[in-house]
Scaffold this motif. Structure first.
Motif, PDB file in Angstrom:
ATOM      1  N   ALA A 122      34.483  54.062  40.054  1.00  0.00           N
ATOM      2  CA  ALA A 122      34.427  55.107  39.033  1.00  0.00           C
ATOM      3  C   ALA A 122      33.765  54.604  37.746  1.00  0.00           C
ATOM      4  O   ALA A 122      33.071  55.367  37.054  1.00  0.00           O
ATOM      5  N   LEU A 123      33.983  53.328  37.419  1.00  0.00           N
ATOM      6  CA  LEU A 123      33.416  52.731  36.201  1.00  0.00           C
ATOM      7  C   LEU A 123      32.641  51.463  36.581  1.00  0.00           C
ATOM      8  O   LEU A 123      33.041  50.344  36.262  1.00  0.00           O
ATOM      9  N   PRO A 124      31.520  51.609  37.272  1.00  0.00           N
ATOM     10  CA  PRO A 124      30.835  50.451  37.849  1.00  0.00           C
ATOM     11  C   PRO A 124      30.153  49.542  36.835  1.00  0.00           C
ATOM     12  O   PRO A 124      29.800  48.406  37.172  1.00  0.00           O
ATOM     13  N   ASP A 125      29.918  50.021  35.610  1.00  0.00           N
ATOM     14  CA  ASP A 125      29.147  49.229  34.658  1.00  0.00           C
ATOM     15  C   ASP A 125      30.006  48.315  33.789  1.00  0.00           C
ATOM     16  O   ASP A 125      29.463  47.530  33.001  1.00  0.00           O
ATOM     17  N   LEU A 126      31.326  48.399  33.898  1.00  0.00           N
ATOM     18  CA  LEU A 126      32.183  47.498  33.138  1.00  0.00           C
ATOM     19  C   LEU A 126      32.086  46.091  33.736  1.00  0.00           C
ATOM     20  O   LEU A 126      32.208  45.924  34.953  1.00  0.00           O
ATOM     21  N   ALA A 127      31.870  45.104  32.894  1.00  0.00           N
ATOM     22  CA  ALA A 127      31.740  43.746  33.422  1.00  0.00           C
ATOM     23  C   ALA A 127      31.972  42.722  32.320  1.00  0.00           C
ATOM     24  O   ALA A 127      31.581  42.928  31.166  1.00  0.00           O
ATOM     25  N   VAL A 128      32.612  41.630  32.684  1.00  0.00           N
ATOM     26  CA  VAL A 128      32.749  40.464  31.818  1.00  0.00           C
ATOM     27  C   VAL A 128      32.253  39.276  32.638  1.00  0.00           C
ATOM     28  O   VAL A 128      32.884  38.891  33.627  1.00  0.00           O
ATOM     29  N   PHE A 129      31.100  38.724  32.252  1.00  0.00           N
ATOM     30  CA  PHE A 129      30.458  37.664  33.030  1.00  0.00           C
ATOM     31  C   PHE A 129      30.223  38.107  34.481  1.00  0.00           C
ATOM     32  O   PHE A 129      30.510  37.371  35.426  1.00  0.00           O
ATOM     33  N   SER A 130      29.741  39.325  34.626  1.00  0.00           N
ATOM     34  CA  SER A 130      29.395  39.927  35.925  1.00  0.00           C
ATOM     35  C   SER A 130      30.609  40.221  36.802  1.00  0.00           C
ATOM     36  O   SER A 130      30.461  40.526  37.988  1.00  0.00           O
ATOM     37  N   VAL A 131      31.806  40.146  36.268  1.00  0.00           N
ATOM     38  CA  VAL A 131      33.030  40.424  37.027  1.00  0.00           C
ATOM     39  C   VAL A 131      33.706  41.650  36.432  1.00  0.00           C
ATOM     40  O   VAL A 131      33.903  41.730  35.213  1.00  0.00           O
ATOM     41  N   HIS A 132      34.066  42.607  37.281  1.00  0.00           N
ATOM     42  CA  HIS A 132      34.688  43.845  36.819  1.00  0.00           C
ATOM     43  C   HIS A 132      36.160  43.598  36.465  1.00  0.00           C
ATOM     44  O   HIS A 132      36.844  42.807  37.138  1.00  0.00           O
ATOM     45  N   PRO A 133      36.698  44.258  35.427  1.00  0.00           N
ATOM     46  CA  PRO A 133      38.120  44.094  35.084  1.00  0.00           C
ATOM     47  C   PRO A 133      39.058  44.447  36.236  1.00  0.00           C
ATOM     48  O   PRO A 133      40.132  43.859  36.358  1.00  0.00           O
ATOM     49  N   ALA A 134      38.664  45.410  37.092  1.00  0.00           N
ATOM     50  CA  ALA A 134      39.504  45.749  38.241  1.00  0.00           C
ATOM     51  C   ALA A 134      39.671  44.561  39.171  1.00  0.00           C
ATOM     52  O   ALA A 134      40.711  44.395  39.815  1.00  0.00           O
ATOM     53  N   THR A 135      38.656  43.724  39.241  1.00  0.00           N
ATOM     54  CA  THR A 135      38.728  42.527  40.083  1.00  0.00           C
ATOM     55  C   THR A 135      39.822  41.589  39.604  1.00  0.00           C
ATOM     56  O   THR A 135      40.529  40.978  40.410  1.00  0.00           O
ATOM     57  N   VAL A 136      39.969  41.477  38.292  1.00  0.00           N
ATOM     58  CA  VAL A 136      41.004  40.606  37.734  1.00  0.00           C
ATOM     59  C   VAL A 136      42.389  41.130  38.078  1.00  0.00           C
ATOM     60  O   VAL A 136      43.340  40.355  38.293  1.00  0.00           O
ATOM     61  N   ALA A 137      42.517  42.449  38.139  1.00  0.00           N
ATOM     62  CA  ALA A 137      43.825  43.043  38.430  1.00  0.00           C
ATOM     63  C   ALA A 137      44.260  42.819  39.867  1.00  0.00           C
ATOM     64  O   ALA A 137      45.463  42.766  40.154  1.00  0.00           O
ATOM     65  N   ILE A 138      43.316  42.655  40.792  1.00  0.00           N
ATOM     66  CA  ILE A 138      43.668  42.546  42.211  1.00  0.00           C
ATOM     67  C   ILE A 138      44.545  41.330  42.500  1.00  0.00           C
ATOM     68  O   ILE A 138      45.615  41.465  43.111  1.00  0.00           O
ATOM     69  N   PRO A 139      44.164  40.090  42.099  1.00  0.00           N
ATOM     70  CA  PRO A 139      45.055  38.949  42.382  1.00  0.00           C
ATOM     71  C   PRO A 139      46.389  39.018  41.646  1.00  0.00           C
ATOM     72  O   PRO A 139      47.402  38.506  42.140  1.00  0.00           O
ATOM     73  N   VAL A 140      46.389  39.643  40.462  1.00  0.00           N
ATOM     74  CA  VAL A 140      47.655  39.793  39.733  1.00  0.00           C
ATOM     75  C   VAL A 140      48.611  40.684  40.519  1.00  0.00           C
ATOM     76  O   VAL A 140      49.799  40.355  40.696  1.00  0.00           O
ATOM     77  N   LEU A 141      48.107  41.805  41.022  1.00  0.00           N
ATOM     78  CA  LEU A 141      48.934  42.699  41.829  1.00  0.00           C
ATOM     79  C   LEU A 141      49.325  42.046  43.148  1.00  0.00           C
ATOM     80  O   LEU A 141      50.428  42.262  43.655  1.00  0.00           O
ATOM     81  N   TYR A 142      48.432  41.252  43.715  1.00  0.00           N
ATOM     82  CA  TYR A 142      48.732  40.535  44.954  1.00  0.00           C
ATOM     83  C   TYR A 142      49.923  39.591  44.750  1.00  0.00           C
ATOM     84  O   TYR A 142      50.859  39.576  45.563  1.00  0.00           O
ATOM     85  N   ALA A 143      49.886  38.811  43.668  1.00  0.00           N
ATOM     86  CA  ALA A 143      50.984  37.883  43.384  1.00  0.00           C
ATOM     87  C   ALA A 143      52.286  38.646  43.134  1.00  0.00           C
ATOM     88  O   ALA A 143      53.356  38.250  43.613  1.00  0.00           O
TER      89      ALA A 143
END
Length: 342
Positions: A135-156
């Motif tokens: 839905a928000l594909p252009d958000l990025a910090v050093f080419s990594v999307h904030p949603a990506t950061v949330a995935i391992p946090v939710l996994y743990a």
């Protein structure tokens, strides 16, 4: 030589041979890994469902993890994204296959486990997160999307919830005459250290096979002109997901049913974590911007199939193949046909 050059695609014939050899290694390793994991579960008291989710689920997903990393580094966003999500799809289908193998009663009924049900719910949550990236594909910090950061946090956080449910269960499935409960079995007599070393060596074998699968899959894409999404969601996931099928069938034969089902669901949760790996290794920007419609279609199918599985675990039909055993393969076929038309 293309086979030695890390950047050059493999020719078609070596790629196909590599897929076959890697598949054989994965199958043989998976058979041995199931027995070792079951004994570790009995020795440590962690239980079959958690052992299946953590030990088997993570290690049998190593071929897929390495394949995803190779695909991301190659710059093929569709291939990198389709492998983890496609792995979730085909591994869920393996449960329907195991239902055919275990003819006594519906497998989800016999392998009743509150931890496995919790794992399925965690999986649904993890699969919903990448939708934010689409839905928000252009958000990025050093080419990594904030949603990506949330995935391992939710996994743990999900693993913590599963562990808490194991230690302090607030409800339990009704035990019937067809329920196969988690009971310690007679071990091999090997020391705990030897079991740990054996499991680690088997995991290394899985990882090496995963590298071969990744390079071979990209070779097939380059040689045939097929889309990375189609190859990633069918050919390479079929090979890299063989450990889950092998360990599931082996667990069913051993009547360690909660271990086998836990391996599939835990492997699916770990594959959802691999979506974050794909984004990190894909350096062209957030992977969600380039995964395309095929990635979104596979993600939707993964959500639907996981919901069907969770419903099957909750309802626990007793007779033969349940509704989920029929609906899940139908959804998978529809998703792959849809990717083929994109």
């Amino acid at each position: 030589m293309p086979l030695l050059d890390p950047d050059a695609p493999w020719p078609l014939l070596p790629s196909l041979i590599g897929l076959v050899v890697a598949g054989v290694v994965i199958v043989l390793t998976g058979i041995r890994m199931t027995a070792v994991a079951d004994e570790i579960a009995d020795r440590t008291g962690m239980g079959e469902a958690i052992a299946g989710a953590v030990l088997l689920g993570a290690t049998t997903s190593l071929p897929g993890l390495v394949t995803v990393a190779v695909g991301g580094l190659s710059g093929d966003a569709q291939f990198a994204f389709a492998n983890p999500v496609g792995g979730i799809l085909i591994q869920t289908v393996w449960l329907a296959v195991a239902d055919l193998y275990y003819r006594r009663v519906n497998l989800e009924h016999a392998a009743a486990s509150s931890q496995n049900l919790m794992q399925a719910l965690v999986l649904l949550g993890l699969l919903a997160v990448p939708l934010i990236g689409f839905a928000l594909p252009d958000l990025a910090v050093f080419s990594v999307h904030p949603a990506t950061v949330a995935i391992p946090v939710l996994y743990a956080g999900g693993l913590v919830l599963v562990r808490r449910l194991h230690e302090h269960p607030m409800w339990k499935p009704v035990v019937t005459d067809e329920t196969v409960e988690d009971e310690p079995q007679e071990g091999s007599g090997a020391s705990g250290r030897r079991l740990g070393v054996s499991f680690a060596l088997l995991a290394v074998s899985m990882a090496v096979a995963g590298y071969v699968v990744g390079r071979a899959g990209l070779g097939v894409v380059d040689a045939t002109g097929a889309s990375g999404g189609l190859v990633g969601s069918t050919l390479t996931t079929a090979v890299s997901s063989l450990p889950e099928l092998v360990t599931l069938i082996a667990a069913v034969r051993m009547r360690a049913l909660a271990l086998g089902v836990g391996d599939i669901i835990g492997g699916n949760v770990f594959d959802a974590l691999q979506i974050a790996v794909a984004d990190v290794f894909y350096r062209e920007g957030p992977i969600y911007a380039d995964a395309g419609a095929s990635g979104l279609l596979l993600l939707a199918a993964g959500l639907l199939m996981s919901a069907l599985l969770a419903a099957g675990l909750l309802l626990r039909g007793r007779r033969g193949i349940g509704f989920e055993g029929v609906a899940i393969p139908v959804v998978w076929v529809g998703a792959i046909v849809g990717v083929g038309f994109l």
